[in-house]
Design an enzyme around this catalytic site. Structure first.
Site, PDB file in Angstrom:
ATOM      1  N   PHE B 128       0.864  -1.184   0.000  1.00  0.00           N
ATOM      2  CA  PHE B 128       0.000   0.000   0.000  1.00  0.00           C
ATOM      3  C   PHE B 128       0.901   1.236   0.000  1.00  0.00           C
ATOM      4  CE2 PHE B 128      -2.491   3.222   2.379  1.00  0.00           C
ATOM      5  CZ  PHE B 128      -3.623   3.259   1.586  1.00  0.00           C
ATOM      6  N   PRO B 133       8.104  10.926   1.794  1.00  0.00           N
ATOM      7  CA  PRO B 133       8.969  11.663   2.724  1.00  0.00           C
ATOM      8  C   PRO B 133       8.313  12.978   3.158  1.00  0.00           C
ATOM      9  CG  PRO B 133      10.251  10.849   0.873  1.00  0.00           C
ATOM     10  CD  PRO B 133       8.819  10.530   0.566  1.00  0.00           C
ATOM     11  N   GLN B 283       0.011  -1.300  47.445  1.00  0.00           N
ATOM     12  CA  GLN B 283      -1.029  -0.474  46.816  1.00  0.00           C
ATOM     13  C   GLN B 283      -0.537   0.135  45.488  1.00  0.00           C
ATOM     14  OE1 GLN B 283      -2.427   3.219  48.676  1.00  0.00           O
ATOM     15  NE2 GLN B 283      -4.463   2.311  48.666  1.00  0.00           N
ATOM     16  N   GLN B 340       6.714  -2.600  33.751  1.00  0.00           N
ATOM     17  CA  GLN B 340       7.226  -2.021  34.985  1.00  0.00           C
ATOM     18  C   GLN B 340       7.085  -3.020  36.139  1.00  0.00           C
ATOM     19  OE1 GLN B 340       8.742   0.783  34.859  1.00  0.00           O
ATOM     20  NE2 GLN B 340       9.118   1.194  37.017  1.00  0.00           N
ATOM     21  N   GLU B 367      -1.527   3.815  10.591  1.00  0.00           N
ATOM     22  CA  GLU B 367      -2.977   3.847  10.326  1.00  0.00           C
ATOM     23  C   GLU B 367      -3.602   5.155  10.811  1.00  0.00           C
ATOM     24  OE1 GLU B 367      -5.537   1.576   9.135  1.00  0.00           O
ATOM     25  OE2 GLU B 367      -3.856   0.586   8.142  1.00  0.00           O
TER      26      GLU B 367
HETATM   27  C1  LIG Z   1       6.574   0.613  10.478  1.00  0.00           C
HETATM   28  C2  LIG Z   1       5.730   1.495   9.612  1.00  0.00           C
HETATM   29  C3  LIG Z   1       5.062   0.950   8.534  1.00  0.00           C
HETATM   30  C4  LIG Z   1       4.290   1.765   7.693  1.00  0.00           C
HETATM   31  N1  LIG Z   1       3.680   1.218   6.601  1.00  0.00           N
HETATM   32  C5  LIG Z   1       3.062   2.019   5.689  1.00  0.00           C
HETATM   33  C6  LIG Z   1       2.536   1.480   4.467  1.00  0.00           C
HETATM   34  O1  LIG Z   1       2.575   0.277   4.231  1.00  0.00           O
HETATM   35  N2  LIG Z   1       2.005   2.332   3.570  1.00  0.00           N
HETATM   36  C7  LIG Z   1       1.929   3.678   3.786  1.00  0.00           C
HETATM   37  O2  LIG Z   1       1.432   4.381   2.913  1.00  0.00           O
HETATM   38  N3  LIG Z   1       2.401   4.220   4.937  1.00  0.00           N
HETATM   39  C8  LIG Z   1       2.975   3.423   5.895  1.00  0.00           C
HETATM   40  N4  LIG Z   1       3.479   3.958   7.062  1.00  0.00           N
HETATM   41  C9  LIG Z   1       3.424   5.402   7.248  1.00  0.00           C
HETATM   42  C10 LIG Z   1       2.408   5.858   8.271  1.00  0.00           C
HETATM   43  O3  LIG Z   1       1.121   5.662   7.797  1.00  0.00           O
HETATM   44  C11 LIG Z   1       2.751   7.313   8.555  1.00  0.00           C
HETATM   45  O4  LIG Z   1       3.938   7.314   9.304  1.00  0.00           O
HETATM   46  C12 LIG Z   1       1.683   8.043   9.286  1.00  0.00           C
HETATM   47  O5  LIG Z   1       0.565   8.202   8.456  1.00  0.00           O
HETATM   48  C13 LIG Z   1       2.169   9.415   9.742  1.00  0.00           C
HETATM   49  O6  LIG Z   1       2.771  10.117   8.708  1.00  0.00           O
HETATM   50  P1  LIG Z   1       4.224  10.797   8.931  1.00  0.00           P
HETATM   51  O7  LIG Z   1       5.095   9.783   9.554  1.00  0.00           O
HETATM   52  O8  LIG Z   1       4.667  11.391   7.658  1.00  0.00           O
HETATM   53  O9  LIG Z   1       3.966  11.932   9.978  1.00  0.00           O
HETATM   54  P2  LIG Z   1       3.460  13.407   9.692  1.00  0.00           P
HETATM   55  O10 LIG Z   1       2.316  13.393   8.777  1.00  0.00           O
HETATM   56  O11 LIG Z   1       4.624  14.249   9.329  1.00  0.00           O
HETATM   57  O12 LIG Z   1       2.979  13.810  11.156  1.00  0.00           O
HETATM   58  C14 LIG Z   1       3.920  13.885  12.236  1.00  0.00           C
HETATM   59  C15 LIG Z   1       3.150  13.946  13.540  1.00  0.00           C
HETATM   60  O13 LIG Z   1       2.407  15.144  13.574  1.00  0.00           O
HETATM   61  C16 LIG Z   1       1.234  14.974  14.332  1.00  0.00           C
HETATM   62  N5  LIG Z   1       0.077  15.461  13.548  1.00  0.00           N
HETATM   63  C17 LIG Z   1      -0.212  15.222  12.256  1.00  0.00           C
HETATM   64  N6  LIG Z   1      -1.358  15.828  11.895  1.00  0.00           N
HETATM   65  C18 LIG Z   1      -1.808  16.481  12.993  1.00  0.00           C
HETATM   66  C19 LIG Z   1      -2.942  17.307  13.285  1.00  0.00           C
HETATM   67  N7  LIG Z   1      -3.889  17.549  12.356  1.00  0.00           N
HETATM   68  N8  LIG Z   1      -3.072  17.798  14.526  1.00  0.00           N
HETATM   69  C20 LIG Z   1      -2.146  17.556  15.482  1.00  0.00           C
HETATM   70  N9  LIG Z   1      -1.056  16.791  15.261  1.00  0.00           N
HETATM   71  C21 LIG Z   1      -0.891  16.272  14.049  1.00  0.00           C
HETATM   72  C22 LIG Z   1       1.134  13.496  14.684  1.00  0.00           C
HETATM   73  O14 LIG Z   1       1.586  13.334  16.015  1.00  0.00           O
HETATM   74  C23 LIG Z   1       2.104  12.836  13.734  1.00  0.00           C
HETATM   75  O15 LIG Z   1       2.648  11.644  14.288  1.00  0.00           O
HETATM   76  C24 LIG Z   1       4.192   3.157   7.951  1.00  0.00           C
HETATM   77  C25 LIG Z   1       4.840   3.696   9.071  1.00  0.00           C
HETATM   78  C26 LIG Z   1       5.595   2.884   9.903  1.00  0.00           C
HETATM   79  C27 LIG Z   1       6.278   3.487  11.078  1.00  0.00           C
END
Ligand SMILES: Cc1cc2nc3c(=O)[nH]c(=O)nc-3n(C[C@H](O)[C@H](O)[C@H](O)COP(=O)(O)OP(=O)(O)OC[C@H]3O[C@@H](n4cnc5c(N)ncnc54)[C@H](O)[C@@H]3O)c2cc1C
Lengths: 113, 387
Positions: B128, B133, B283, B340, B367
């Site tokens: 998917f 980046p 506790q 823990q 997700e």
């Molecule tokens: C092991 C792994 C497997 C993955 N597999 C897939 C895959 O198969 N296919 C695929 O397409 N993607 C995949 N992903 C990507 C994953 O879906 C994304 O990492 C995720 O959607 C977040 O995108 P980003 O890392 O670019 O973070 P960004 O979009 O840059 O966001 C960074 C952080 O900003 C915060 N943020 C974002 N929007 C908001 C908002 N509106 N309000 C407040 N805070 C916000 C959140 O805390 C977020 O974690 C995978 C990721 C990992 C770690």
């Protein structure tokens, strides 16, 4: 971290093992000419990690291995898969000593360079 | 809300629980603690058993040969299937059928023949490809992979990051920009990994070894026009309902791990003594166990609320987002507290807790991160549209 391991080789003997700790990670073995003959992993089932695996290799070197290099890596499984796949991309087959790998469990990588 | 199980559900839960305890957990004694796969022959044996149980292809709709089970029962199964070391990202090592790309159910008949059915039979693997980046939370704005039409083909250029299992896949869904900025400018393409111009450049090493992430590069990759999935510019309009549904058993899997971790912590607290008494007499420890219990029960109610609403045909988008948010956040806390209570043993690879901790951490990002789930919930509360 480069996809291919590019550290210098060390001679595969007990003396060189003094600098290797019992961490988990990956390692490569090479023959005298520096050709990789085995890509191994020291996973969490191994006794004494990389040191233990290299000690086994000294006792019975696969495919005439005489040199080694290691990489400590907690992501040892994915790194092992990456190194095997990169090698296969470069050479069309796995290292001669890797008869322990089921190729059906490997993917395809086309690393740059 | 009546949460008592029907006779059939009780039978299914018992059967799956026994399968996990007798077939899956013993296998893990001989596997590396980070293992996520079984040799194909062993997997085939287990698949035969889940077929005999009538439970193979859990996420396949009945019209495509999957078992006809409602979402509540599907969640009950998910809770059981994740209760082993690899259970979060490789529940029962996929013996019940792997995760499906739900969008392919909306494919044309020709596309279904070529791509959907081989995937359902387990002959082909699919990735998917959404995140890049430039970001994954808001792909409608972030996607920079470009597709330009050239006669009967499209030429794709760009990079995808974090894509699970692309190196093992035969084809994948790639979201690319065919129009202007925003969600309406994105189209989904079915791309074969053998095609010239498609490369998996590296494995991206994360806290998770199961279904590891990769980086994909597309350089002048030519894709036939007939490989557009859905409409041009309609990349985000496909299978929204199915995807929201899938998020509910995904949340239930987190609960399974939390339940197991809590069970382990409770038992350990009774046998481990410090300062002359079992931990369970303190506790401080009792309150950790109480917090675990409350976190699990609260998340369970919300997951089953979402599942029951979906089963009744009511709107469940907000409920599914709440289920994902609360189950991942609560389960992470449960695993953390359980570690823990186990002291050093909790962080050692001898027990599954450290793996669950790492993988549950990813669940709070994958997700749709927690904050994005809140964004969805807030939007629904305020009744705003996404655009
Ligand atoms: C092991 C792994 C497997 C993955 N597999 C897939 C895959 O198969 N296919 C695929 O397409 N993607 C995949 N992903 C990507 C994953 O879906 C994304 O990492 C995720 O959607 C977040 O995108 P980003 O890392 O670019 O973070 P960004 O979009 O840059 O966001 C960074 C952080 O900003 C915060 N943020 C974002 N929007 C908001 C908002 N509106 N309000 C407040 N805070 C916000 C959140 O805390 C977020 O974690 C995978 C990721 C990992 C770690």
């Amino acid at each position: 971290m480069p996809v291919r391991m590019d550290k210098p080789w060390e001679p595969l003997n007990e003396n060189s093992l003094k600098t290797v700790a019992s961490h988990l990670g990956v390692y490569q073995l090479a023959n005298e000419a520096g050709d990789i003959v085995y890509i191994g992993v020291a996973d969490a089932r191994t006794l004494f990690g990389l040191k233990g695996e290299l000690r086994n290799a000294i006792a019975s070197p696969p495919a005439g291995a005489s040199q080694f290099r290691v990489e400590i890596n907690m992501a040892y499984r994915t790194r092992h898969a990456e190194l095997l796949q990169a090698y296969k991309h470069d050479h069309g087959e796995l290292p001669i000593g890797n008869t322990d790998i089921d190729e059906r469990m490997l993917g395809r990588l086309r690393p740059a360079g | 809300m009546d949460l008592s199980l029907t006779e059939e559900q009780t039978m299914i839960v018992d059967m799956v629980r026994r399968f996990v305890r007798e077939e899956i957990v013993p296998l893990e004694d001989n596997l590396d603690p980070d293992a996520d796969e079984l040799p194909p022959e062993k997997l085939a044996e287990l698949v035969e058993k889940t077929k005999e149980m009538g439970l193979h292809g859990l996420d396949t709709p009945p019209e495509y040969g999957g078992p006809d089970i409602d979402l509540v029962t599907r969640c009950l199964i998910a809770i059981e299937c994740s209760q082993h070391r690899a259970g979060l990202y490789a529940p029962c090592y996929y013996a019940f059928g792997g995760a499906r790309q739900a969008q392919l159910f909306e494919a044309t008949d020709t596309q279904k023949e070529k791509y959907l059915y081989p995937m359902l039979k387990g002959e082909k693997k699919v990735f998917f490809g959404l995140s890049e980046p430039s970001g994954g939370s808001d792909p409608g704005r972030a996607i920079q992979t470009r597709a330009v039409r050239d006669g009967d083909e499209w030429i794709l250029n760009g990079t995808k990051l974090w894509i699970s299992g692309a190196d093992r896949a035969d084809y994948g869904l790639v979201f690319a920009r065919t129009g202007g900025p925003g969600r309406g400018g994105v189209t989904t393409f079915i791309v074969e990994t053998e095609w010239e111009g498609f490369s998996v450049r590296r494995v991206v090493h994360t806290l998770r070894s199961a279904k590891y992430a990769t980086e994909i590069q597309m350089e002048d990759l030519r894709v036939p026009h007939e490989n557009i999935l859905g409409e041009e510019g309609g990349g985000f309009a496909i299978a929204n309902d199915r995807l929201s549904r899938q998020r509910i058993p995904y949340s239930a899997e987190c609960l399974g791990v939390a339940i197991k971790a809590h069970e382990m912590a409770t038992e350990y607290s009774k046998i481990r003594e410090t300062f002359g008494a079992p931990l369970s007499h303190r506790q401080g420890i009792q309150w950790m166990l109480v917090d675990n219990e409350i976190d699990i029960r609260a998340a369970k109610l919300l997951v089953f609320d979402a599942a029951a609403k979906a089963d009744r045909g009511e709107s469940f988008r907000t409920e599914s987002a709440i289920a994902k948010l609360v189950s991942t956040e609560n389960s992470f806390r449960v695993v953390d507290r359980s570690m823990q209570i186990h002291g050093a043993l909790g962080v050692a690879k001898d027990l599954p807790l450290e793996r669950w901790f790492r993988e549950m951490r990813i669940r709070r990002v994958g997700e749709g991160p927690s904050e994005v789930q809140k964004h969805v919930i807030a939007r629904d509360i305020l009744n705003e549209s996404l655009r």
